[in-house]
Write a protein that holds these residues in place. Structure first.
Motif, PDB file in Angstrom:
ATOM      1  N   PRO A 230       0.794  -1.225   0.000  1.00  0.00           N
ATOM      2  CA  PRO A 230       0.000   0.000   0.000  1.00  0.00           C
ATOM      3  C   PRO A 230       0.831   1.282   0.000  1.00  0.00           C
ATOM      4  CG  PRO A 230       0.091  -0.895   2.212  1.00  0.00           C
ATOM      5  CD  PRO A 230       0.811  -1.886   1.327  1.00  0.00           C
ATOM      6  N   HIS A 231       2.042   1.212  -0.544  1.00  0.00           N
ATOM      7  CA  HIS A 231       2.883   2.401  -0.627  1.00  0.00           C
ATOM      8  C   HIS A 231       2.185   3.443  -1.503  1.00  0.00           C
ATOM      9  CE1 HIS A 231       6.324   4.891  -0.477  1.00  0.00           C
ATOM     10  NE2 HIS A 231       6.899   4.518  -1.605  1.00  0.00           N
ATOM     11  N   HIS A 232       2.110   4.655  -1.017  1.00  0.00           N
ATOM     12  CA  HIS A 232       1.306   5.678  -1.688  1.00  0.00           C
ATOM     13  C   HIS A 232       1.741   5.924  -3.124  1.00  0.00           C
ATOM     14  CE1 HIS A 232       4.279   9.032  -1.503  1.00  0.00           C
ATOM     15  NE2 HIS A 232       4.757   8.344  -0.475  1.00  0.00           N
ATOM     16  N   ARG A 233       3.005   5.681  -3.446  1.00  0.00           N
ATOM     17  CA  ARG A 233       3.495   5.992  -4.789  1.00  0.00           C
ATOM     18  C   ARG A 233       2.892   5.094  -5.874  1.00  0.00           C
ATOM     19  NH1 ARG A 233       7.417   9.729  -4.714  1.00  0.00           N
ATOM     20  NH2 ARG A 233       8.583  10.070  -2.784  1.00  0.00           N
ATOM     21  N   TYR A 234       2.257   3.977  -5.492  1.00  0.00           N
ATOM     22  CA  TYR A 234       1.647   3.104  -6.484  1.00  0.00           C
ATOM     23  C   TYR A 234       0.216   3.518  -6.816  1.00  0.00           C
ATOM     24  CZ  TYR A 234       5.673   0.194  -5.467  1.00  0.00           C
ATOM     25  OH  TYR A 234       6.963  -0.263  -5.297  1.00  0.00           O
ATOM     26  N   TYR A 235      -0.256   4.596  -6.231  1.00  0.00           N
ATOM     27  CA  TYR A 235      -1.645   5.012  -6.384  1.00  0.00           C
ATOM     28  C   TYR A 235      -1.743   6.295  -7.208  1.00  0.00           C
ATOM     29  CZ  TYR A 235      -2.763   1.348  -3.142  1.00  0.00           C
ATOM     30  OH  TYR A 235      -2.909   0.111  -2.572  1.00  0.00           O
ATOM     31  N   PRO A 236      -2.926   6.540  -7.782  1.00  0.00           N
ATOM     32  CA  PRO A 236      -3.084   7.734  -8.617  1.00  0.00           C
ATOM     33  C   PRO A 236      -2.726   9.024  -7.875  1.00  0.00           C
ATOM     34  CG  PRO A 236      -4.959   6.251  -8.910  1.00  0.00           C
ATOM     35  CD  PRO A 236      -4.137   5.700  -7.778  1.00  0.00           C
ATOM     36  N   TYR A 237      -2.143   9.949  -8.621  1.00  0.00           N
ATOM     37  CA  TYR A 237      -1.757  11.267  -8.094  1.00  0.00           C
ATOM     38  C   TYR A 237      -0.775  11.149  -6.924  1.00  0.00           C
ATOM     39  CZ  TYR A 237      -5.980  12.202 -10.748  1.00  0.00           C
ATOM     40  OH  TYR A 237      -6.929  12.231 -11.754  1.00  0.00           O
ATOM     41  N   GLY A 238       0.056  10.111  -6.987  1.00  0.00           N
ATOM     42  CA  GLY A 238       1.044   9.923  -5.938  1.00  0.00           C
ATOM     43  C   GLY A 238       0.474   9.485  -4.615  1.00  0.00           C
ATOM     44  N   GLY A 239      -0.810   9.128  -4.619  1.00  0.00           N
ATOM     45  CA  GLY A 239      -1.436   8.684  -3.377  1.00  0.00           C
ATOM     46  C   GLY A 239      -1.388   9.726  -2.279  1.00  0.00           C
ATOM     47  N   LEU A 240      -1.509  11.002  -2.634  1.00  0.00           N
ATOM     48  CA  LEU A 240      -1.353  12.065  -1.634  1.00  0.00           C
ATOM     49  C   LEU A 240      -2.376  11.988  -0.506  1.00  0.00           C
ATOM     50  CD1 LEU A 240      -0.345  15.103  -3.878  1.00  0.00           C
ATOM     51  CD2 LEU A 240       1.116  13.647  -2.460  1.00  0.00           C
ATOM     52  N   PRO A 241      -3.654  11.653  -0.772  1.00  0.00           N
ATOM     53  CA  PRO A 241      -4.582  11.500   0.361  1.00  0.00           C
ATOM     54  C   PRO A 241      -4.169  10.365   1.309  1.00  0.00           C
ATOM     55  CG  PRO A 241      -5.794  11.799  -1.684  1.00  0.00           C
ATOM     56  CD  PRO A 241      -4.359  11.589  -2.065  1.00  0.00           C
ATOM     57  N   MET A 242      -3.689   9.255   0.727  1.00  0.00           N
ATOM     58  CA  MET A 242      -3.213   8.149   1.566  1.00  0.00           C
ATOM     59  C   MET A 242      -2.022   8.588   2.408  1.00  0.00           C
ATOM     60  SD  MET A 242      -3.293   4.842  -0.951  1.00  0.00           S
ATOM     61  CE  MET A 242      -2.543   3.794   0.287  1.00  0.00           C
ATOM     62  N   LEU A 243      -1.112   9.305   1.785  1.00  0.00           N
ATOM     63  CA  LEU A 243       0.080   9.752   2.496  1.00  0.00           C
ATOM     64  C   LEU A 243      -0.296  10.687   3.644  1.00  0.00           C
ATOM     65  CD1 LEU A 243       3.144   9.931   2.790  1.00  0.00           C
ATOM     66  CD2 LEU A 243       3.122  11.753   1.070  1.00  0.00           C
ATOM     67  N   ALA A 244      -1.241  11.589   3.400  1.00  0.00           N
ATOM     68  CA  ALA A 244      -1.666  12.509   4.452  1.00  0.00           C
ATOM     69  C   ALA A 244      -2.285  11.752   5.617  1.00  0.00           C
ATOM     70  CB  ALA A 244      -2.654  13.524   3.877  1.00  0.00           C
ATOM     71  N   PHE A 245      -3.143  10.786   5.304  1.00  0.00           N
ATOM     72  CA  PHE A 245      -3.785   9.990   6.358  1.00  0.00           C
ATOM     73  C   PHE A 245      -2.745   9.185   7.128  1.00  0.00           C
ATOM     74  CE2 PHE A 245      -6.109   5.872   7.304  1.00  0.00           C
ATOM     75  CZ  PHE A 245      -6.672   6.337   8.473  1.00  0.00           C
ATOM     76  N   ALA A 246      -1.833   8.529   6.399  1.00  0.00           N
ATOM     77  CA  ALA A 246      -0.808   7.722   7.055  1.00  0.00           C
ATOM     78  C   ALA A 246       0.108   8.565   7.926  1.00  0.00           C
ATOM     79  CB  ALA A 246       0.005   6.963   6.005  1.00  0.00           C
TER      80      ALA A 246
END
Length: 254
Positions: free
Chosen positions: A115-131
Motif C-alpha cells: 500500500p505504498h502511496h506511490r503506487y496510487y493515482p496522483y502519488g497517493g497524496l490523500p493516503m500519504l496525508a492519512f498515514a
C-alpha cells in the motif's frame, strides 16, 4: 490427496461473519472452510483502546495458531490460507517467518497490495496525508478512532500499516520470498489494491514460479456480483471456482 480446508484471514476491520457467503460457496463444492476472527472486530475480543493494543506480529501469531489447529484436526488434509487485503499481508508474513509446521500448503490472496502511496493515482497524496496523521492520533488517543479507515484500530498495528504506506517497507520479515503455491486474485474494480500495488506485492514477496495471477474482470461476475475490494465477497462463486481449478492444477504439478 484430500480436499483442503480453507482458512479465511479477513481484511482490516472486517469481522469473520462477513465471509459467510464465501465459506458457504466453498462448502457447496465439497471443501471445508472457516473464516478466522479479526482482533477487535469479533464479539469475544476487546475493541482497540489504550489498554487493548496489538501488532502485525500478534495477528500473524494468531494465523499460525489457526493453521496448527487445523493440522491437529486432520494431519492429512492440506491447509489453504486465503488472505483478503490485510489478511493477504498477514498470510505472507506467516509464510515468511513461521516454522514449516505452522505454515499453509497454499495461499490464495485477494485484494493484496503493497500500500505504498506511490503506487496510487496522483502519488497517493490523500493516503500519504492519512498515514502521516495516524501516529499522532494513535499516540494522543491510544488507538485509531472512528470514523477513520480501519477504525477502531489498534495503535501499534495502525502505526505499522501507516509506515508501510509511507515507505513501502513491510512490517514483518520479508527477507525470504515465499515459494508456497500462491493464487493471486486481482479485482478489476479494486480501488485499494490497484494493479501496480498488486504487482509490486507479488514482486516483493513471492517467487515468480510459485505464483498464478488472475484478473477478475467485471464481465465475469455473476448477477449482482462485483469486483469491488470488499463487496466481491457477497457473490464469491466465480472466485471459488477458480481457486478449486487452480488447486487441482497445482496438485497435478506436485
Amino acid at each position: 490427496m484430500s480436499d483442503p480446508i480453507v482458512l479465511v484471514s479477513p481484511a482490516m476491520a472486517v469481522p469473520s461473519r462477513f465471509y459467510r457467503p464465501l465459506v458457504a460457496a466453498f462448502e457447496d463444492v465439497g471443501w471445508q472452510a472457516r473464516a478466522l476472527g479479526r482482533r477487535g472486530f469479533e464479539p469475544d475480543t476487546p475493541v482497540a483502546s489504550r489498554s487493548a493494543d496489538w501488532s502485525y506480529g500478534d495477528e500473524i501469531a494468531d494465523l499460525a495458531d489457526a493453521v496448527s489447529a487445523a493440522r491437529r484436526e486432520d494431519p492429512e488434509r492440506p491447509v489453504l490460507l486465503m488472505g483478503h487485503s490485510l489478511g493477504a499481508q498477514l498470510a505472507i508474513g506467516l509464510q515468511s517467518s513461521a516454522d514449516p509446521g505452522r505454515t499453509a500448503d497454499g495461499l490464495v490472496l485477494v485484494g493484496a497490495s503493497v500500500p505504498h502511496h506511490r503506487y496510487y493515482p496522483y502519488g497517493g497524496l490523500p493516503m500519504l496525508a492519512f498515514a502521516s496523521a495516524i501516529p499522532v492520533l494513535a499516540r494522543v488517543l491510544g488507538h485509531l478512532p472512528k470514523p477513520a479507515f480501519g477504525a477502531p484500530g489498534a495503535a501499534t498495528l495502525m502505526r505499522e500499516w501507516a509506515h508501510f504506506v509511507r515507505t513501502g517497507e513491510p512490517p514483518f520479515d520479508a527477507s525470504s520470498k515465499v515459494s508456497t503455491p500462491t493464487f493471486v486474485v486481482h479485482l478489476q474494480a479494486d480501488a485499494y489494491a490497484v494493479s501496480a500495488a498488486n504487482k509490486r506485492f507479488i514482486e516483493l514477496f513471492c517467487e515468480p514460479s510459485a505464483v498464478t495471477r488472475w484478473v477478475y474482470t467485471q464481465d465475469a461476475t455473476p448477477d449482482g456480483g462485483t469486483t469491488d475490494h470488499v463487496q466481491w465477497v457477497r457473490h464469491p462463486s466465480v472466485v471459488v471456482d477458480r481457486v478449486v481449478r487452480w488447486w487441482g492444477d497445482a496438485a497435478d504439478r506436485r
